[in-house]
Design a protein around this motif. Structure first.
Motif, PDB file in Angstrom:
ATOM      1  N   UNK A 171     -37.368  -5.162 -15.743  1.00 49.75           N
ATOM      2  CA  UNK A 171     -37.177  -5.826 -14.069  1.00 49.75           C
ATOM      3  C   UNK A 171     -36.461  -4.943 -13.404  1.00 49.75           C
ATOM      4  N   UNK A 172     -36.742  -4.717 -12.292  1.00 54.26           N
ATOM      5  CA  UNK A 172     -36.000  -3.878 -11.531  1.00 54.26           C
ATOM      6  C   UNK A 172     -35.185  -4.859 -10.335  1.00 54.26           C
ATOM      7  N   UNK A 173     -33.805  -4.533 -10.329  1.00 54.21           N
ATOM      8  CA  UNK A 173     -33.028  -5.347  -9.557  1.00 54.21           C
ATOM      9  C   UNK A 173     -32.197  -4.401  -8.554  1.00 54.21           C
ATOM     10  N   UNK A 174     -31.902  -5.049  -7.306  1.00 50.78           N
ATOM     11  CA  UNK A 174     -31.231  -4.317  -6.317  1.00 50.78           C
ATOM     12  C   UNK A 174     -29.854  -5.115  -6.187  1.00 50.78           C
ATOM     13  N   UNK A 175     -28.833  -4.064  -5.829  1.00 55.77           N
ATOM     14  CA  UNK A 175     -27.531  -4.834  -5.597  1.00 55.77           C
ATOM     15  C   UNK A 175     -27.410  -4.682  -4.026  1.00 55.77           C
ATOM     16  N   UNK A 176     -26.775  -5.864  -3.472  1.00 57.69           N
ATOM     17  CA  UNK A 176     -26.518  -5.867  -2.076  1.00 57.69           C
ATOM     18  C   UNK A 176     -25.079  -6.392  -1.682  1.00 57.69           C
ATOM     19  N   UNK A 177     -24.326  -5.958  -1.007  1.00 57.49           N
ATOM     20  CA  UNK A 177     -22.964  -6.242  -0.390  1.00 57.49           C
ATOM     21  C   UNK A 177     -23.020  -6.853   1.184  1.00 57.49           C
ATOM     22  N   UNK A 178     -22.257  -7.949   1.374  1.00 58.54           N
ATOM     23  CA  UNK A 178     -22.224  -8.583   2.637  1.00 58.54           C
ATOM     24  C   UNK A 178     -20.751  -8.649   3.163  1.00 58.54           C
ATOM     25  N   UNK A 179     -20.468  -8.398   4.307  1.00 60.58           N
ATOM     26  CA  UNK A 179     -19.414  -8.960   5.041  1.00 60.58           C
ATOM     27  C   UNK A 179     -19.558 -10.161   5.778  1.00 60.58           C
ATOM     28  N   UNK A 218     -22.357 -13.453   8.615  1.00 61.97           N
ATOM     29  CA  UNK A 218     -22.569 -12.493   7.505  1.00 61.97           C
ATOM     30  C   UNK A 218     -23.368 -11.420   7.860  1.00 61.97           C
ATOM     31  N   UNK A 219     -23.311 -10.239   7.409  1.00 58.75           N
ATOM     32  CA  UNK A 219     -24.047  -9.399   7.901  1.00 58.75           C
ATOM     33  C   UNK A 219     -23.880  -8.231   6.802  1.00 58.75           C
ATOM     34  N   UNK A 220     -25.131  -7.325   6.325  1.00 58.80           N
ATOM     35  CA  UNK A 220     -25.094  -6.626   5.384  1.00 58.80           C
ATOM     36  C   UNK A 220     -24.298  -5.191   5.524  1.00 58.80           C
ATOM     37  N   UNK A 221     -23.758  -4.841   4.524  1.00 57.18           N
ATOM     38  CA  UNK A 221     -22.905  -3.407   4.525  1.00 57.18           C
ATOM     39  C   UNK A 221     -23.654  -2.408   3.657  1.00 57.18           C
ATOM     40  N   UNK A 222     -24.325  -2.991   2.446  1.00 60.21           N
ATOM     41  CA  UNK A 222     -24.911  -2.060   1.665  1.00 60.21           C
ATOM     42  C   UNK A 222     -25.869  -2.642   0.697  1.00 60.21           C
ATOM     43  N   UNK A 223     -26.661  -1.758   0.381  1.00 57.08           N
ATOM     44  CA  UNK A 223     -28.035  -2.095  -0.317  1.00 57.08           C
ATOM     45  C   UNK A 223     -28.101  -0.920  -1.206  1.00 57.08           C
ATOM     46  N   UNK A 224     -28.028  -1.175  -2.718  1.00 56.34           N
ATOM     47  CA  UNK A 224     -28.022  -0.178  -3.751  1.00 56.34           C
ATOM     48  C   UNK A 224     -29.449   0.480  -3.762  1.00 56.34           C
ATOM     49  N   UNK A 225     -29.429   1.650  -4.614  1.00 56.80           N
ATOM     50  CA  UNK A 225     -30.586   2.278  -4.935  1.00 56.80           C
ATOM     51  C   UNK A 225     -31.573   1.534  -5.737  1.00 56.80           C
ATOM     52  N   UNK A 226     -32.937   1.715  -5.646  1.00 56.92           N
ATOM     53  CA  UNK A 226     -33.851   1.409  -6.643  1.00 56.92           C
ATOM     54  C   UNK A 226     -34.527   2.598  -7.541  1.00 56.92           C
ATOM     55  N   UNK A 227     -34.286   2.284  -8.893  1.00 54.47           N
ATOM     56  CA  UNK A 227     -34.472   3.460  -9.699  1.00 54.47           C
ATOM     57  C   UNK A 227     -35.921   3.142 -10.315  1.00 54.47           C
ATOM     58  N   UNK A 228     -36.741   3.990 -10.176  1.00 53.44           N
ATOM     59  CA  UNK A 228     -37.983   3.935 -10.674  1.00 53.44           C
ATOM     60  C   UNK A 228     -37.964   4.973 -11.980  1.00 53.44           C
ATOM     61  N   UNK A 229     -38.410   4.846 -13.141  1.00 53.95           N
ATOM     62  CA  UNK A 229     -38.442   5.498 -14.411  1.00 53.95           C
ATOM     63  C   UNK A 229     -39.655   5.379 -15.043  1.00 53.95           C
ATOM     64  N   UNK A 230     -40.228   6.457 -15.518  1.00 54.31           N
ATOM     65  CA  UNK A 230     -41.326   6.420 -16.349  1.00 54.31           C
ATOM     66  C   UNK A 230     -41.170   6.202 -17.516  1.00 54.31           C
ATOM     67  N   UNK A 231     -39.929   6.264 -18.127  1.00 55.06           N
ATOM     68  CA  UNK A 231     -39.502   6.273 -19.646  1.00 55.06           C
ATOM     69  C   UNK A 231     -39.100   4.805 -19.729  1.00 55.06           C
ATOM     70  N   UNK A 232     -39.161   3.951 -18.839  1.00 56.43           N
ATOM     71  CA  UNK A 232     -38.682   2.529 -18.892  1.00 56.43           C
ATOM     72  C   UNK A 232     -40.129   1.785 -19.450  1.00 56.43           C
ATOM     73  N   UNK A 233     -39.975   0.853 -19.838  1.00 62.31           N
ATOM     74  CA  UNK A 233     -40.923  -0.227 -20.337  1.00 62.31           C
ATOM     75  C   UNK A 233     -41.543  -0.913 -18.890  1.00 62.31           C
TER      76      UNK A 233
END
Length: 170
Positions: A153-161, A134-149
């Motif tokens: 909870x911040x989550x990240x998406x990742x994809x592997x082949x 298995x190896x990584x092919x993508x990792x999603x953005x991390x969004x910081x937002x001052x309007x959020x509470x």
């Protein structure tokens, strides 16, 4: 199912929250894993052309979909750091300094194995799916937002082949 009544022996549905995902390389991600897919698989087909009809036969090549996960970021971003370091060990944007050693040594450092364990409603392992190379092919953005509470909870998406997977009864 039994021969006499054709009723299934187990009528309990599979629960979507009953799983464990373990990586041999990025342990910080596995604790915070929120979602994972059991990737689909396709079998190619062979077309036999005739003057009147195209006939199809099963092919000999399997194609696996990506293993996609979503994980929570801890306050030290350990999972993100682990995954980012894995990316840069494969393709360092600053040059070849981190890519020392032979090609075979590099390849072994680029891959990992992973296991998706499906649990019963009583949290007992029922099925293990082992992913190899298995190896990584993508990792999603991390969004910081001052309007959020602050409770957001911040989550990240990742994809592997991976090369392939097999399932084992637990």
């Amino acid at each position: 199912m039994t021969v006499l009544n054709r009723n299934p022996v187990n009528t309990g549905p599979l629960q979507p929250t009953k799983f464990l995902l373990t990586f041999s390389r990025i342990s910080a991600v596995q604790y915070f894993c929120q979602t994972v897919n059991l990737p689909g698989v396709q079998l190619g087909e062979v077309v036999r052309t005739t003057p009147f009809l195209d006939m199809y036969s099963p092919g000999t090549k399997l194609t696996y979909n990506n293993l996609d996960i979503s994980f929570i970021l801890d306050s030290e971003m350990a999972g993100w750091k682990n995954l980012y370091n894995w990316f840069t060990s494969i393709a360092d944007p600053d040059g070849f300094e981190k890519r020392d050693g032979s090609i075979e040594l590099q390849r072994s450092k680029h891959f990992s194995d992973a296991t998706l364990t499906i649990l019963s409603s009583l949290n007992n392992p029922m099925l293990r799916i082992n992913f190899t190379n298995l190896f990584p092919v993508s990792m999603g953005d991390i969004r910081f937002d001052t309007t959020s509470s602050a409770d957001t909870i911040i989550t990240v998406d990742a994809s592997f082949r991976y090369q392939s997977y097999v399932y084992l009864t637990a």
